[in-house]
Design a protein around this motif. Structure first.
Motif, PDB file in Angstrom:
ATOM      1  N   ILE A  71     -12.571 -26.704 -13.379  1.00  0.00           N
ATOM      2  CA  ILE A  71     -13.063 -25.350 -13.133  1.00  0.00           C
ATOM      3  C   ILE A  71     -13.720 -24.783 -14.387  1.00  0.00           C
ATOM      4  N   GLU A  72     -13.078 -24.979 -15.525  1.00  0.00           N
ATOM      5  CA  GLU A  72     -13.625 -24.480 -16.788  1.00  0.00           C
ATOM      6  C   GLU A  72     -14.963 -25.139 -17.098  1.00  0.00           C
ATOM      7  N   HIS A  73     -15.083 -26.429 -16.788  1.00  0.00           N
ATOM      8  CA  HIS A  73     -16.300 -27.192 -17.059  1.00  0.00           C
ATOM      9  C   HIS A  73     -17.463 -26.728 -16.192  1.00  0.00           C
ATOM     10  N   LEU A  74     -17.175 -26.298 -14.961  1.00  0.00           N
ATOM     11  CA  LEU A  74     -18.238 -26.016 -13.993  1.00  0.00           C
ATOM     12  C   LEU A  74     -18.625 -24.548 -13.876  1.00  0.00           C
ATOM     13  N   LEU A  75     -17.738 -23.642 -14.221  1.00  0.00           N
ATOM     14  CA  LEU A  75     -18.024 -22.229 -13.998  1.00  0.00           C
ATOM     15  C   LEU A  75     -18.384 -21.516 -15.299  1.00  0.00           C
ATOM     16  N   ASP A  76     -19.048 -20.389 -15.132  1.00  0.00           N
ATOM     17  CA  ASP A  76     -19.471 -19.556 -16.261  1.00  0.00           C
ATOM     18  C   ASP A  76     -18.254 -19.131 -17.089  1.00  0.00           C
ATOM     19  N   PRO A  77     -18.290 -19.370 -18.404  1.00  0.00           N
ATOM     20  CA  PRO A  77     -17.144 -18.981 -19.237  1.00  0.00           C
ATOM     21  C   PRO A  77     -16.881 -17.482 -19.254  1.00  0.00           C
ATOM     22  N   GLY A  78     -17.864 -16.680 -18.826  1.00  0.00           N
ATOM     23  CA  GLY A  78     -17.681 -15.237 -18.794  1.00  0.00           C
ATOM     24  C   GLY A  78     -17.097 -14.721 -17.499  1.00  0.00           C
ATOM     25  N   ARG A  79     -16.700 -15.623 -16.612  1.00  0.00           N
ATOM     26  CA  ARG A  79     -16.186 -15.205 -15.298  1.00  0.00           C
ATOM     27  C   ARG A  79     -14.800 -14.557 -15.433  1.00  0.00           C
ATOM     28  N   ASP A  80     -14.341 -13.986 -14.338  1.00  0.00           N
ATOM     29  CA  ASP A  80     -12.973 -13.492 -14.234  1.00  0.00           C
ATOM     30  C   ASP A  80     -12.071 -14.690 -13.938  1.00  0.00           C
ATOM     31  N   ARG A  81     -11.300 -15.123 -14.927  1.00  0.00           N
ATOM     32  CA  ARG A  81     -10.451 -16.309 -14.747  1.00  0.00           C
ATOM     33  C   ARG A  81      -9.242 -16.054 -13.852  1.00  0.00           C
ATOM     34  N   GLY A  82      -9.047 -14.809 -13.473  1.00  0.00           N
ATOM     35  CA  GLY A  82      -7.932 -14.494 -12.595  1.00  0.00           C
ATOM     36  C   GLY A  82      -8.042 -15.134 -11.230  1.00  0.00           C
ATOM     37  N   ALA A  83      -9.266 -15.547 -10.851  1.00  0.00           N
ATOM     38  CA  ALA A  83      -9.469 -16.172  -9.538  1.00  0.00           C
ATOM     39  C   ALA A  83      -9.361 -17.690  -9.589  1.00  0.00           C
ATOM     40  N   ASP A  84      -9.203 -18.276 -10.786  1.00  0.00           N
ATOM     41  CA  ASP A  84      -9.190 -19.728 -10.916  1.00  0.00           C
ATOM     42  C   ASP A  84      -8.054 -20.373 -10.134  1.00  0.00           C
ATOM     43  N   GLY A  85      -6.896 -19.738 -10.150  1.00  0.00           N
ATOM     44  CA  GLY A  85      -5.751 -20.293  -9.432  1.00  0.00           C
ATOM     45  C   GLY A  85      -5.998 -20.384  -7.941  1.00  0.00           C
ATOM     46  N   ALA A  86      -6.690 -19.388  -7.390  1.00  0.00           N
ATOM     47  CA  ALA A  86      -6.990 -19.388  -5.961  1.00  0.00           C
ATOM     48  C   ALA A  86      -7.987 -20.491  -5.614  1.00  0.00           C
ATOM     49  N   ILE A  87      -8.941 -20.747  -6.515  1.00  0.00           N
ATOM     50  CA  ILE A  87      -9.908 -21.826  -6.293  1.00  0.00           C
ATOM     51  C   ILE A  87      -9.193 -23.167  -6.271  1.00  0.00           C
ATOM     52  N   SER A  88      -8.325 -23.379  -7.238  1.00  0.00           N
ATOM     53  CA  SER A  88      -7.578 -24.629  -7.303  1.00  0.00           C
ATOM     54  C   SER A  88      -6.698 -24.805  -6.068  1.00  0.00           C
ATOM     55  N   ALA A  89      -6.053 -23.738  -5.634  1.00  0.00           N
ATOM     56  CA  ALA A  89      -5.201 -23.804  -4.448  1.00  0.00           C
ATOM     57  C   ALA A  89      -6.014 -24.103  -3.199  1.00  0.00           C
ATOM     58  N   ALA A  90      -7.215 -23.523  -3.104  1.00  0.00           N
ATOM     59  CA  ALA A  90      -8.075 -23.784  -1.946  1.00  0.00           C
ATOM     60  C   ALA A  90      -8.483 -25.250  -1.901  1.00  0.00           C
ATOM     61  N   HIS A  91      -8.843 -25.796  -3.067  1.00  0.00           N
ATOM     62  CA  HIS A  91      -9.189 -27.224  -3.109  1.00  0.00           C
ATOM     63  C   HIS A  91      -8.008 -28.078  -2.658  1.00  0.00           C
ATOM     64  N   LYS A  92      -6.820 -27.755  -3.161  1.00  0.00           N
ATOM     65  CA  LYS A  92      -5.631 -28.539  -2.809  1.00  0.00           C
ATOM     66  C   LYS A  92      -5.379 -28.500  -1.308  1.00  0.00           C
ATOM     67  N   THR A  93      -5.549 -27.323  -0.711  1.00  0.00           N
ATOM     68  CA  THR A  93      -5.338 -27.187   0.727  1.00  0.00           C
ATOM     69  C   THR A  93      -6.388 -27.963   1.518  1.00  0.00           C
ATOM     70  N   LEU A  94      -7.646 -27.823   1.128  1.00  0.00           N
ATOM     71  CA  LEU A  94      -8.729 -28.523   1.825  1.00  0.00           C
ATOM     72  C   LEU A  94      -8.576 -30.037   1.707  1.00  0.00           C
ATOM     73  N   TYR A  95      -8.299 -30.515   0.498  1.00  0.00           N
ATOM     74  CA  TYR A  95      -8.133 -31.956   0.286  1.00  0.00           C
ATOM     75  C   TYR A  95      -6.912 -32.475   1.041  1.00  0.00           C
ATOM     76  N   GLY A  96      -5.889 -31.643   1.134  1.00  0.00           N
ATOM     77  CA  GLY A  96      -4.663 -32.054   1.816  1.00  0.00           C
ATOM     78  C   GLY A  96      -4.859 -32.379   3.283  1.00  0.00           C
ATOM     79  N   THR A  97      -5.932 -31.889   3.883  1.00  0.00           N
ATOM     80  CA  THR A  97      -6.178 -32.198   5.300  1.00  0.00           C
ATOM     81  C   THR A  97      -6.517 -33.667   5.503  1.00  0.00           C
ATOM     82  N   PHE A  98      -6.849 -34.375   4.420  1.00  0.00           N
ATOM     83  CA  PHE A  98      -7.177 -35.804   4.516  1.00  0.00           C
ATOM     84  C   PHE A  98      -6.017 -36.703   4.099  1.00  0.00           C
ATOM     85  N   SER A  99      -4.866 -36.119   3.756  1.00  0.00           N
ATOM     86  CA  SER A  99      -3.799 -36.890   3.112  1.00  0.00           C
ATOM     87  C   SER A  99      -3.249 -38.032   3.956  1.00  0.00           C
ATOM     88  N   ASP A 100      -3.368 -37.925   5.279  1.00  0.00           N
ATOM     89  CA  ASP A 100      -2.826 -38.980   6.123  1.00  0.00           C
ATOM     90  C   ASP A 100      -3.819 -40.101   6.388  1.00  0.00           C
TER      91      ASP A 100
END
Length: 227
Positions: free
Chosen positions: A54-83
């Protein structure tokens, strides 16, 4: 008596054909958060831990408070393929062949928890895997050498007698910094030249290609006996 030979493997894009699943699900997670990140840029960042990606891809001036939600969304989306995560052809056989030849096989991955469990089910070679070094075990992920050094510690192996196999520039940089011989695989989608420039001593198409050429690969090197 010889030193332990550690065969350290990245997982995503190296043993399992999951890089493009990660690209798609990270892209969607960014899109949901209002960030327009090109898929080719996401692909080049795969191999980094979630926070670093996330740090590598997004603007360093962003609001980092949303980073956790982005990571959680990825985990949830990727988890749909786990089986149904696909392992690359001969990935499990490669690990079992190395273990039978006296190598201590260790995984070094940013995956953990349920995601790592799903990947191990896909590879289906738990009998050959001695240990796993995950992102949760170290302070810094790849390209820092910490994950590889942790894997070597788990294996009881010396860097000079060990080999690390990965598919990204971040893998090759981490392995080089840890002092191990690096083998690059093209199945993760990163060009040969990029892997070589980052430190790969040898390049193969995928696990099946490496398995077919073990006899003339870095895995053919035997350490000298201890004096």
């Amino acid at each position: 008596m010889t030193d332990t030979r550690a065969a350290v493997f990245d997982v995503d894009g190296t043993l399992a054909d999951t890089n493009h699943l990660h690209v798609t699900t990270w892209w969607e997670a960014f899109r949901q958060a209002g960030h327009d990140v090109p898929m080719h840029a996401v692909h080049r960042a795969i191999g980094l831990g979630a926070e670093d990606l996330i740090e590598h891809l997004l603007d360093p001036g962003r609001d980092r408070g949303a980073d956790g939600a982005i990571s959680a969304a990825h985990k949830t989306l990727y988890g749909t393929f786990s089986d149904r995560l696909p392992a690359f052809r001969e990935a499990g056989r490669l690990l079992r062949t190395l273990a039978a030849d006296g190598w201590t096989v260790v995984l070094a991955t940013s995956a953990g928890g349920a995601e790592l469990a799903a990947l191990r089910r896909a590879i289906d070679a738990d009998d050959a895997i001695a240990a796993t070094a995950s992102a949760d075990d170290v302070e810094e992920g790849k390209p820092a050498p910490d994950p590889i050094r942790q894997a070597l510690e788990l294996a009881g192996g010396r860097a000079a007698h060990s080999v690390f196999v990965g598919d990204t520039v971040w893998d090759m940089k981490a392995g080089t910094r840890a002092g191990v011989t690096c083998v690059g695989l093209l199945c993760g989608g990163i060009p040969r030249g990029d892997l070589t420039a980052a430190g790969a001593a040898a390049i193969y198409d995928d696990p099946a290609d490496l398995l077919a050429h073990l006899a003339d690969s870095p895995f053919a090197t035997r350490p000298e006996p201890r004096r």
